[in-house]
Write a protein that holds these residues in place. Structure first.
Motif, PDB file in Angstrom:
ATOM      1  N   ASN A  61       1.016  -1.383   0.201  1.00  9.76           N
ATOM      2  CA  ASN A  61       0.098  -0.056   0.154  1.00  9.76           C
ATOM      3  C   ASN A  61       0.815   1.199  -0.074  1.00  9.76           C
ATOM      4  O   ASN A  61       0.436   2.244  -0.790  1.00  9.76           O
ATOM      5  CB  ASN A  61      -0.942  -0.153   1.373  1.00  9.76           C
ATOM      6  CG  ASN A  61      -1.930  -1.059   1.244  1.00  9.76           C
ATOM      7  OD1 ASN A  61      -2.519  -1.585  -0.104  1.00  9.76           O
ATOM      8  ND2 ASN A  61      -2.702  -1.462   2.331  1.00  9.76           N
ATOM      9  N   SER A  62       1.940   1.293   0.594  1.00  8.30           N
ATOM     10  CA  SER A  62       3.014   2.369   0.877  1.00  8.30           C
ATOM     11  C   SER A  62       3.454   2.764  -0.517  1.00  8.30           C
ATOM     12  O   SER A  62       3.824   3.832  -0.834  1.00  8.30           O
ATOM     13  CB  SER A  62       3.872   2.132   1.677  1.00  8.30           C
ATOM     14  OG  SER A  62       3.333   2.120   3.101  1.00  8.30           O
ATOM     15  N   ILE A  63       4.012   1.560  -1.236  1.00  5.98           N
ATOM     16  CA  ILE A  63       4.681   1.789  -2.418  1.00  5.98           C
ATOM     17  C   ILE A  63       3.724   2.426  -3.549  1.00  5.98           C
ATOM     18  O   ILE A  63       4.174   3.275  -4.400  1.00  5.98           O
ATOM     19  CB  ILE A  63       5.067   0.468  -2.904  1.00  5.98           C
ATOM     20  CG1 ILE A  63       6.203  -0.398  -2.153  1.00  5.98           C
ATOM     21  CG2 ILE A  63       5.674   0.298  -4.533  1.00  5.98           C
ATOM     22  CD1 ILE A  63       7.308   0.372  -1.945  1.00  5.98           C
ATOM     23  N   ARG A  64       2.495   1.874  -3.538  1.00  7.76           N
ATOM     24  CA  ARG A  64       1.578   2.222  -4.335  1.00  7.76           C
ATOM     25  C   ARG A  64       1.189   3.834  -4.040  1.00  7.76           C
ATOM     26  O   ARG A  64       0.909   4.576  -4.834  1.00  7.76           O
ATOM     27  CB  ARG A  64       0.260   1.463  -4.294  1.00  7.76           C
ATOM     28  CG  ARG A  64       0.408   0.132  -5.179  1.00  7.76           C
ATOM     29  CD  ARG A  64      -0.599  -0.818  -4.876  1.00  7.76           C
ATOM     30  NE  ARG A  64      -0.461  -2.261  -5.615  1.00  7.76           N
ATOM     31  CZ  ARG A  64      -1.117  -3.085  -5.595  1.00  7.76           C
ATOM     32  NH1 ARG A  64      -2.260  -3.053  -4.749  1.00  7.76           N
ATOM     33  NH2 ARG A  64      -0.888  -4.271  -6.495  1.00  7.76           N
ATOM     34  N   GLN A  65       1.199   4.173  -2.709  1.00 11.76           N
ATOM     35  CA  GLN A  65       0.782   5.250  -2.365  1.00 11.76           C
ATOM     36  C   GLN A  65       2.014   6.645  -2.765  1.00 11.76           C
ATOM     37  O   GLN A  65       1.555   7.618  -3.147  1.00 11.76           O
ATOM     38  CB  GLN A  65       0.406   5.578  -0.867  1.00 11.76           C
ATOM     39  CG  GLN A  65       0.055   6.910  -0.321  1.00 11.76           C
ATOM     40  CD  GLN A  65      -0.202   6.842   0.967  1.00 11.76           C
ATOM     41  OE1 GLN A  65      -0.219   5.890   1.826  1.00 11.76           O
ATOM     42  NE2 GLN A  65      -0.414   7.871   1.673  1.00 11.76           N
ATOM     43  N   PHE A  66       2.974   6.250  -2.440  1.00  6.22           N
ATOM     44  CA  PHE A  66       4.372   7.083  -2.525  1.00  6.22           C
ATOM     45  C   PHE A  66       5.128   6.911  -3.923  1.00  6.22           C
ATOM     46  O   PHE A  66       6.202   7.679  -3.899  1.00  6.22           O
ATOM     47  CB  PHE A  66       5.345   6.957  -0.948  1.00  6.22           C
ATOM     48  CG  PHE A  66       4.427   7.274   0.182  1.00  6.22           C
ATOM     49  CD1 PHE A  66       3.703   8.407   0.207  1.00  6.22           C
ATOM     50  CD2 PHE A  66       4.280   6.131   0.925  1.00  6.22           C
ATOM     51  CE1 PHE A  66       3.294   8.661   1.628  1.00  6.22           C
ATOM     52  CE2 PHE A  66       3.497   6.491   2.265  1.00  6.22           C
ATOM     53  CZ  PHE A  66       3.141   7.750   2.358  1.00  6.22           C
ATOM     54  N   ALA A  67       5.061   5.872  -4.530  1.00  2.79           N
ATOM     55  CA  ALA A  67       5.750   5.897  -5.681  1.00  2.79           C
ATOM     56  C   ALA A  67       6.120   6.947  -6.490  1.00  2.79           C
ATOM     57  O   ALA A  67       7.316   7.225  -7.327  1.00  2.79           O
ATOM     58  CB  ALA A  67       5.595   4.526  -6.477  1.00  2.79           C
ATOM     59  N   SER A  68       4.750   7.628  -6.733  1.00  2.00           N
ATOM     60  CA  SER A  68       4.898   8.917  -7.770  1.00  2.00           C
ATOM     61  C   SER A  68       5.740   9.860  -7.276  1.00  2.00           C
ATOM     62  O   SER A  68       6.148  10.833  -7.990  1.00  2.00           O
ATOM     63  CB  SER A  68       3.459   9.309  -8.097  1.00  2.00           C
ATOM     64  OG  SER A  68       3.079   9.632  -6.841  1.00  2.00           O
ATOM     65  N   SER A  69       6.167   9.975  -6.008  1.00  2.01           N
ATOM     66  CA  SER A  69       6.769  11.135  -5.304  1.00  2.01           C
ATOM     67  C   SER A  69       8.368  10.664  -4.702  1.00  2.01           C
ATOM     68  O   SER A  69       9.078  11.505  -4.225  1.00  2.01           O
ATOM     69  CB  SER A  69       6.087  11.691  -4.199  1.00  2.01           C
ATOM     70  OG  SER A  69       5.687  10.925  -3.337  1.00  2.01           O
TER      71      SER A  69
END
Length: 227
Positions: A61-69
């Motif tokens: 979930n964290s990867i999907r949430q923060f990958a863009s930044s």
């Protein structure tokens, strides 16, 4: 899971995988796939299957949430198949992990150097060291570093304590993208050359056709190296 915690977990997974690959290479055994390694890591760390699944889910979930930044999480998400499972590539994983292992001679300090959650600049790498490491990984795979990749790495270098350095997470993102392009170009060259030498168009190569395709690929590689 907060972004700093996610970075710590990812950096630790990189460290553990680099060391595991080192053992596999030394013993002559096949490297474990990254997704499988990640699952096994959490199962070993937390013991209970439900707890392991819970922690794995939090990381996903964290990867999907923060990958863009966050470049470190972005590359990890791609290599692990978390962001897009259909784009998973064992070759890309090996390339990036070998690069990390090449940059950091002390493999037991990879997690600390990569995460840099305290913003002390531990994730800054001398640009000359990085360029040498990237060149080595390309040459080990009989490839030439693209000029565009060299230029982009140099452009992204910045001053750190009087030295020209580049952030490792930025570098991994740039190099990973470039290597995917190199693999795609290689697939295109092979497919085009295969079709050209498959004289009877039966979808199979005879011994003579195979000899011809290998010779052609070697000529193409020689021309690229001389360019």
């Amino acid at each position: 899971m907060l972004v700093n915690l996610a970075r710590r977990v990812v950096a630790k997974l990189y460290e553990e995988k680099v060391q595991a690959d080192e053992v596999d290479d030394r013993e002559g055994t096949m490297r474990q796939s990254f997704p499988s390694f990640i699952c096994e890591y959490f199962e070993t760390k937390y013991g209970l299957k439900k707890m392991a699944e819970k922690k794995t889910g939090e990381l996903i979930n964290s990867i999907r949430q923060f990958a863009s930044s966050d470049d470190l999480l972005k590359v990890f998400g791609s290599l692990s198949g978390i962001i897009d499972s259909s784009s998973y590539s064992a070759c890309a994983c090996d390339f990036v992990l070998d690069l990390i292992g090449s940059v950091y001679s002390n493999h037991e300090a990879i997690d600390e150097m990569l995460s840099d959650v305290n913003k002390r600049g531990t994730n800054m790498v001398d640009i000359d060291i990085m360029m040498e490491a990237v060149t080595t990984q390309y040459e080990l795979r009989s490839q030439t570093v693209p000029v565009t990749l060299r230029d982009e790495l140099l452009q992204r270098a910045e001053d750190h304590e009087g030295e020209a350095c580049i952030r490792i997470d930025v570098c991994l993102d740039i190099v990973h993208t470039a290597w995917l392009g190199t693999m795609e170009e290689g697939d295109t060259v092979l497919e085009t050359t295969f079709n050209a030498f498959d004289k009877d168009h039966d979808g199979e190569l005879s011994a003579q056709e195979f000899t011809a395709i290998v010779r052609e690929v070697e000529i193409l590689r020689y021309r690229e190296e001389r360019a």
